[in-house]
Design an enzyme around this catalytic site. Structure first.
Site, PDB file in Angstrom:
ATOM      1  N   LYS A  36       0.841  -1.196   0.000  1.00 40.73           N
ATOM      2  CA  LYS A  36       0.000   0.000   0.000  1.00 40.73           C
ATOM      3  C   LYS A  36       0.883   1.256   0.000  1.00 40.73           C
ATOM      4  O   LYS A  36       0.598   2.226  -0.718  1.00 40.73           O
ATOM      5  CB  LYS A  36      -0.861  -0.037   1.275  1.00 40.73           C
ATOM      6  CG  LYS A  36      -2.144   0.718   1.185  1.00 40.73           C
ATOM      7  CD  LYS A  36      -3.011   0.342   2.385  1.00 40.73           C
ATOM      8  CE  LYS A  36      -3.956   1.454   2.734  1.00 40.73           C
ATOM      9  NZ  LYS A  36      -4.689   1.237   3.964  1.00 40.73           N
ATOM     10  N   GLU A 152     -13.404  13.188  13.421  1.00 41.33           N
ATOM     11  CA  GLU A 152     -13.488  13.413  11.986  1.00 41.33           C
ATOM     12  C   GLU A 152     -14.947  13.340  11.540  1.00 41.33           C
ATOM     13  O   GLU A 152     -15.659  12.448  11.943  1.00 41.33           O
ATOM     14  CB  GLU A 152     -12.671  12.290  11.319  1.00 41.33           C
ATOM     15  CG  GLU A 152     -12.609  12.356   9.853  1.00 41.33           C
ATOM     16  CD  GLU A 152     -12.159  13.702   9.396  1.00 41.33           C
ATOM     17  OE1 GLU A 152     -11.004  14.063   9.642  1.00 41.33           O
ATOM     18  OE2 GLU A 152     -12.979  14.429   8.792  1.00 41.33           O
ATOM     19  N   ASN A 209     -23.115  11.754  14.835  1.00 41.88           N
ATOM     20  CA  ASN A 209     -23.415  10.650  13.925  1.00 41.88           C
ATOM     21  C   ASN A 209     -24.719   9.955  14.300  1.00 41.88           C
ATOM     22  O   ASN A 209     -25.534   9.636  13.434  1.00 41.88           O
ATOM     23  CB  ASN A 209     -22.278   9.627  13.947  1.00 41.88           C
ATOM     24  CG  ASN A 209     -21.234   9.932  12.895  1.00 41.88           C
ATOM     25  OD1 ASN A 209     -21.336  10.939  12.194  1.00 41.88           O
ATOM     26  ND2 ASN A 209     -20.228   9.100  12.789  1.00 41.88           N
ATOM     27  N   PHE A 250     -30.819  14.883   5.153  1.00 40.74           N
ATOM     28  CA  PHE A 250     -30.983  13.606   5.854  1.00 40.74           C
ATOM     29  C   PHE A 250     -32.440  13.296   6.191  1.00 40.74           C
ATOM     30  O   PHE A 250     -32.748  12.743   7.235  1.00 40.74           O
ATOM     31  CB  PHE A 250     -30.074  13.539   7.102  1.00 40.74           C
ATOM     32  CG  PHE A 250     -28.673  13.143   6.724  1.00 40.74           C
ATOM     33  CD1 PHE A 250     -27.893  14.008   5.985  1.00 40.74           C
ATOM     34  CD2 PHE A 250     -28.166  11.903   7.051  1.00 40.74           C
ATOM     35  CE1 PHE A 250     -26.629  13.650   5.577  1.00 40.74           C
ATOM     36  CE2 PHE A 250     -26.893  11.530   6.646  1.00 40.74           C
ATOM     37  CZ  PHE A 250     -26.131  12.407   5.913  1.00 40.74           C
ATOM     38  N   LEU A 251     -33.311  13.691   5.273  1.00 41.47           N
ATOM     39  CA  LEU A 251     -34.733  13.373   5.441  1.00 41.47           C
ATOM     40  C   LEU A 251     -35.170  12.306   4.442  1.00 41.47           C
ATOM     41  O   LEU A 251     -36.356  12.036   4.324  1.00 41.47           O
ATOM     42  CB  LEU A 251     -35.585  14.633   5.225  1.00 41.47           C
ATOM     43  CG  LEU A 251     -35.536  15.736   6.289  1.00 41.47           C
ATOM     44  CD1 LEU A 251     -36.482  16.870   5.917  1.00 41.47           C
ATOM     45  CD2 LEU A 251     -35.904  15.191   7.661  1.00 41.47           C
ATOM     46  N   GLY A 258     -26.196   2.610   5.812  1.00 39.66           N
ATOM     47  CA  GLY A 258     -25.064   1.682   5.884  1.00 39.66           C
ATOM     48  C   GLY A 258     -23.785   2.472   6.058  1.00 39.66           C
ATOM     49  O   GLY A 258     -23.811   3.598   6.546  1.00 39.66           O
ATOM     50  N   CYS A 261     -19.720   4.211   9.397  1.00 35.46           N
ATOM     51  CA  CYS A 261     -19.891   5.008  10.623  1.00 35.46           C
ATOM     52  C   CYS A 261     -21.226   4.801  11.334  1.00 35.46           C
ATOM     53  O   CYS A 261     -21.249   4.384  12.489  1.00 35.46           O
ATOM     54  CB  CYS A 261     -19.719   6.485  10.303  1.00 35.46           C
ATOM     55  SG  CYS A 261     -18.026   6.885   9.861  1.00 35.46           S
ATOM     56  N   LYS A 264     -21.926   1.378  12.992  1.00 34.32           N
ATOM     57  CA  LYS A 264     -20.944   1.105  14.046  1.00 34.32           C
ATOM     58  C   LYS A 264     -21.118   2.070  15.223  1.00 34.32           C
ATOM     59  O   LYS A 264     -21.082   1.672  16.390  1.00 34.32           O
ATOM     60  CB  LYS A 264     -19.554   1.249  13.423  1.00 34.32           C
ATOM     61  CG  LYS A 264     -18.388   1.147  14.376  1.00 34.32           C
ATOM     62  CD  LYS A 264     -17.086   0.944  13.613  1.00 34.32           C
ATOM     63  CE  LYS A 264     -16.485   2.228  13.107  1.00 34.32           C
ATOM     64  NZ  LYS A 264     -15.822   3.043  14.090  1.00 34.32           N
ATOM     65  N   LYS A 321     -23.707   3.500  -0.620  1.00 32.46           N
ATOM     66  CA  LYS A 321     -24.219   4.754  -1.171  1.00 32.46           C
ATOM     67  C   LYS A 321     -23.444   5.039  -2.466  1.00 32.46           C
ATOM     68  O   LYS A 321     -22.424   4.386  -2.711  1.00 32.46           O
ATOM     69  CB  LYS A 321     -24.075   5.899  -0.162  1.00 32.46           C
ATOM     70  CG  LYS A 321     -22.636   6.315   0.130  1.00 32.46           C
ATOM     71  CD  LYS A 321     -22.615   7.603   0.942  1.00 32.46           C
ATOM     72  CE  LYS A 321     -21.212   8.181   0.990  1.00 32.46           C
ATOM     73  NZ  LYS A 321     -21.135   9.437   1.714  1.00 32.46           N
TER      74      LYS A 321
HETATM   75  C1  UDX Z   1     -21.330   9.569   7.675  1.00 30.18           C
HETATM   76  C2  UDX Z   1     -21.456  11.041   8.138  1.00 30.18           C
HETATM   77  O1  UDX Z   1     -22.177  11.775   7.159  1.00 30.18           O
HETATM   78  C3  UDX Z   1     -20.088  11.641   8.381  1.00 30.18           C
HETATM   79  O2  UDX Z   1     -20.239  12.948   8.910  1.00 30.18           O
HETATM   80  C4  UDX Z   1     -19.344  10.755   9.373  1.00 30.18           C
HETATM   81  O3  UDX Z   1     -18.039  11.265   9.592  1.00 30.18           O
HETATM   82  C5  UDX Z   1     -19.258   9.338   8.855  1.00 30.18           C
HETATM   83  O4  UDX Z   1     -20.557   8.834   8.603  1.00 30.18           O
HETATM   84  P1  UDX Z   1     -20.897   8.317   5.361  1.00 30.18           P
HETATM   85  O5  UDX Z   1     -21.121   7.035   6.108  1.00 30.18           O
HETATM   86  O6  UDX Z   1     -19.734   8.400   4.447  1.00 30.18           O
HETATM   87  O7  UDX Z   1     -20.740   9.541   6.398  1.00 30.18           O
HETATM   88  O8  UDX Z   1     -22.189   8.594   4.460  1.00 30.18           O
HETATM   89  P2  UDX Z   1     -23.524   9.453   4.488  1.00 30.18           P
HETATM   90  O9  UDX Z   1     -23.580  10.186   3.218  1.00 30.18           O
HETATM   91  O10 UDX Z   1     -23.669  10.225   5.726  1.00 30.18           O
HETATM   92  O11 UDX Z   1     -24.612   8.295   4.408  1.00 30.18           O
HETATM   93  C6  UDX Z   1     -24.716   7.279   5.399  1.00 30.18           C
HETATM   94  C7  UDX Z   1     -25.867   6.348   5.097  1.00 30.18           C
HETATM   95  O12 UDX Z   1     -27.108   6.996   5.334  1.00 30.18           O
HETATM   96  C8  UDX Z   1     -25.938   5.853   3.651  1.00 30.18           C
HETATM   97  O13 UDX Z   1     -26.240   4.486   3.640  1.00 30.18           O
HETATM   98  C9  UDX Z   1     -27.051   6.664   3.028  1.00 30.18           C
HETATM   99  O14 UDX Z   1     -27.684   5.994   1.970  1.00 30.18           O
HETATM  100  C10 UDX Z   1     -27.976   6.837   4.215  1.00 30.18           C
HETATM  101  N1  UDX Z   1     -28.841   8.018   4.116  1.00 30.18           N
HETATM  102  C11 UDX Z   1     -28.325   9.278   4.133  1.00 30.18           C
HETATM  103  C12 UDX Z   1     -30.233   7.853   4.031  1.00 30.18           C
HETATM  104  O15 UDX Z   1     -30.743   6.732   4.010  1.00 30.18           O
HETATM  105  N2  UDX Z   1     -31.026   8.966   3.974  1.00 30.18           N
HETATM  106  C13 UDX Z   1     -30.535  10.235   3.997  1.00 30.18           C
HETATM  107  O16 UDX Z   1     -31.326  11.186   3.957  1.00 30.18           O
HETATM  108  C14 UDX Z   1     -29.127  10.389   4.077  1.00 30.18           C
END
Ligand code: UDX
Length: 458
Positions: A36, A152, A209, A250-251, A258, A261, A264, A321
């Site tokens: 890596k 982070e 989170n 996030f609505l 999934g 983050c 977990k 995603k």
């Molecule tokens: C997330 C947080 O956004 C970030 O701040 C943190 O540091 C790490 O976790 P990430 O896991 O990369 O980031 O993706 P994010 O875009 O937040 O989406 C997380 C999950 O939520 C995805 O599976 C996404 O499909 C789902 N989601 C998101 C929804 O189902 N509905 C929404 O409105 C937004």
């Protein structure tokens, strides 16, 4: 300019290292994996992340970033060492801190001047205290080492942008010296900095989170109720979004959250609370709703089709995603084994996630069914009996309703991301089931929405 070492070159470590170099610091990224390290030296990013490779190459040529497996040389004279290694979930929901402990020990044995150790990985509240104690216990030289928390908030797919233009930087310190050092490191970013104590900083990460995870699960719960009472979740979300106390982000209801983050961090906080004799009911509910949500469409489809045996099942999207090849906690991982067990012949499309998925489910016969990876959406849909949409990739959103009608043997679509207008799918003659909206049911088939939802989880 400060001399910074970064331990771990995953999403957190590598992106932080590259962004520190970009604002002018001298950075060395440390990883135990020699292959890596060589890959990164040649300008190739081990993760799929927008803008990352370009910045790696630019800063490597400018001599501001280097990569090594030799942690001693990287740590010995660093002003600050950032820890960005993984804290994977253990079967009981707690975080595995063994990678952090290994790095802490290496730091203790290597540092030759005063330095600040900054924990960027997501760790349970109180871990920074332990890491500091651990380092003190193993310290070889007579130097001052303090530990600070700097959680982070980057999201995968926009990690570089999220770091360079973060909405806030959280720093958790226990001394003026540590606070000033972190202020100096972040000064060139020109971003708002919130300075708190270490435990509050650790908690801010989980609380943020888990709040977002709760928001999504809440919308999924409301979506399921919308289906039962004949409301439309997208209209409901739109109506809610104009209240700026709620906000418009996030609505989106869907097939569950999934990634690395939310799943977990919800489990870890719930575990932490339990350890302290407290039941964190809200977060627990978010976890439960999410678990059920992931197989919601599968259950509806099984009810509709009786069996998947011998059916061609198109799957559009495998990753958790769009914009990432990451499969962690992706809904596809919950649904594919169920479909295979039922004898489905799966034809899966994903612009970047196929290789990772094929490592878990190799192409060919699998259990009672089979899986084939295709490079175009059309191949997946051609003569398919049913289609599941698990990821809202741009390529998938671009497929017209008429295409399903034209290519599929029976145009039956289960959309976990609500990417189509119900009306347009109806006009095109597609039987269409989504989340929290009225289904388009084929004539002659009884609409069984109540039954579908009531059997969820049973
Ligand atoms: C997330 C947080 O956004 C970030 O701040 C943190 O540091 C790490 O976790 P990430 O896991 O990369 O980031 O993706 P994010 O875009 O937040 O989406 C997380 C999950 O939520 C995805 O599976 C996404 O499909 C789902 N989601 C998101 C929804 O189902 N509905 C929404 O409105 C937004």
């Amino acid at each position: 300019m400060l001399k910074i070492a970064v331990a771990g070159t995953g999403y957190v470590g590598l992106v932080a290292g590259v962004c520190f170099a970009e604002v002018g610091h001298q950075v060395t990224c440390v990883d135990i994996d020699e292959t890596k390290v060589n890959l990164m030296k040649s300008g190739v990013s081990p993760i799929y992340e927008t803008d990352l490779e370009g910045l790696m190459q630019k800063n490597y040529s400018a001599g501001r970033i280097d990569y090594t497996t030799d942690y001693k040389s990287a740590y010995k004279d660093a002003d600050a060492i950032f820890i960005g290694v993984g804290t994977p979930e253990q079967p009981d929901g707690s975080a595995n801190l063994s990678y952090i402990a290994t790095v802490a020990r290496q730091i203790a044995e290597s540092v030759e001047k005063d330095c600040l150790v900054v924990v960027k990985s997501t760790v349970p509240v109180g871990t920074n205290d332990k890491v500091e104690q651990f380092i003190q216990d193993f310290l070889v030289n007579d130097v001052k080492v303090e530990v600070a928390s700097n959680p982070e908030f980057l999201a995968q797919g926009s990690a570089v942008h999220d770091t360079l233009h973060a909405q806030r930087i959280i720093i958790g310190t226990e001394s003026k010296w540590a606070e000033e050092m972190l202020m100096k490191i972040y000064e060139p970013f020109h971003l708002p900095i919130v300075s708190v104590n270490r435990r509050s900083a650790e908690m801010i990460k989980y609380a943020s989170n888990d709040f977002l995870a709760l928001k999504i699960s809440y919308m999924n719960d409301i979506a399921n109720l919308c289906e039962l009472v004949g409301a439309d979740i997208q209209d409901v979300a739109k109506g809610m979004s104009f209240d700026d106390r709620i906000g418009s982000k996030f609505l989106n209801a869907g097939i569950g959250f999934g990634g690395s983050c939310f799943p977990k961090d919800t489990k870890a906080l719930e575990y932490l609370a339990r350890q302290h004799g407290y039941e964190l009911k809200t977060v627990k509910a978010a976890i439960d709703v999410n678990k059920k949500q992931k197989t919601m469409l599968y259950k509806k489809a099984r009810q509709r089709l009786i069996t998947f045996n011998g059916l061609k099942v198109a799957i559009l999207g495998l990753t958790f995603k769009p914009g990432t090849d990451d499969l962690r906690e992706a809904p596809s991982l919950e649904n594919v084994p169920l479909l295979l067990e039922q004898g489905a012949d799966i034809f899966a499309y994903d612009p970047v996630g196929k290789e990772n998925f094929a490592r878990l489910y190799p192409e060919g016969k699998n259990g009672n069914g089979s899986i084939t990876y295709v490079s175009s959406i059309e191949e997946a849909l051609e003569r398919a009996n049913v289609c599941f949409i698990f990821t809202e990739w741009g390529e998938v959103k671009a497929v017209s309703p008429e295409t399903y009608k034209k290519l599929m043997r029976t145009p039956l679509v289960y959309d976990g991301r609500n990417i189509y207008s119900v009306h347009e799918m109806q006009e095109a003659g597609v039987e269409y089931h989504s989340i929290g909206r009225k289904p388009v049911v084929r004539e002659g088939l009884k609409e069984s929405k109540n039954l579908e939802l009531q059997t969820v989880g049973s």
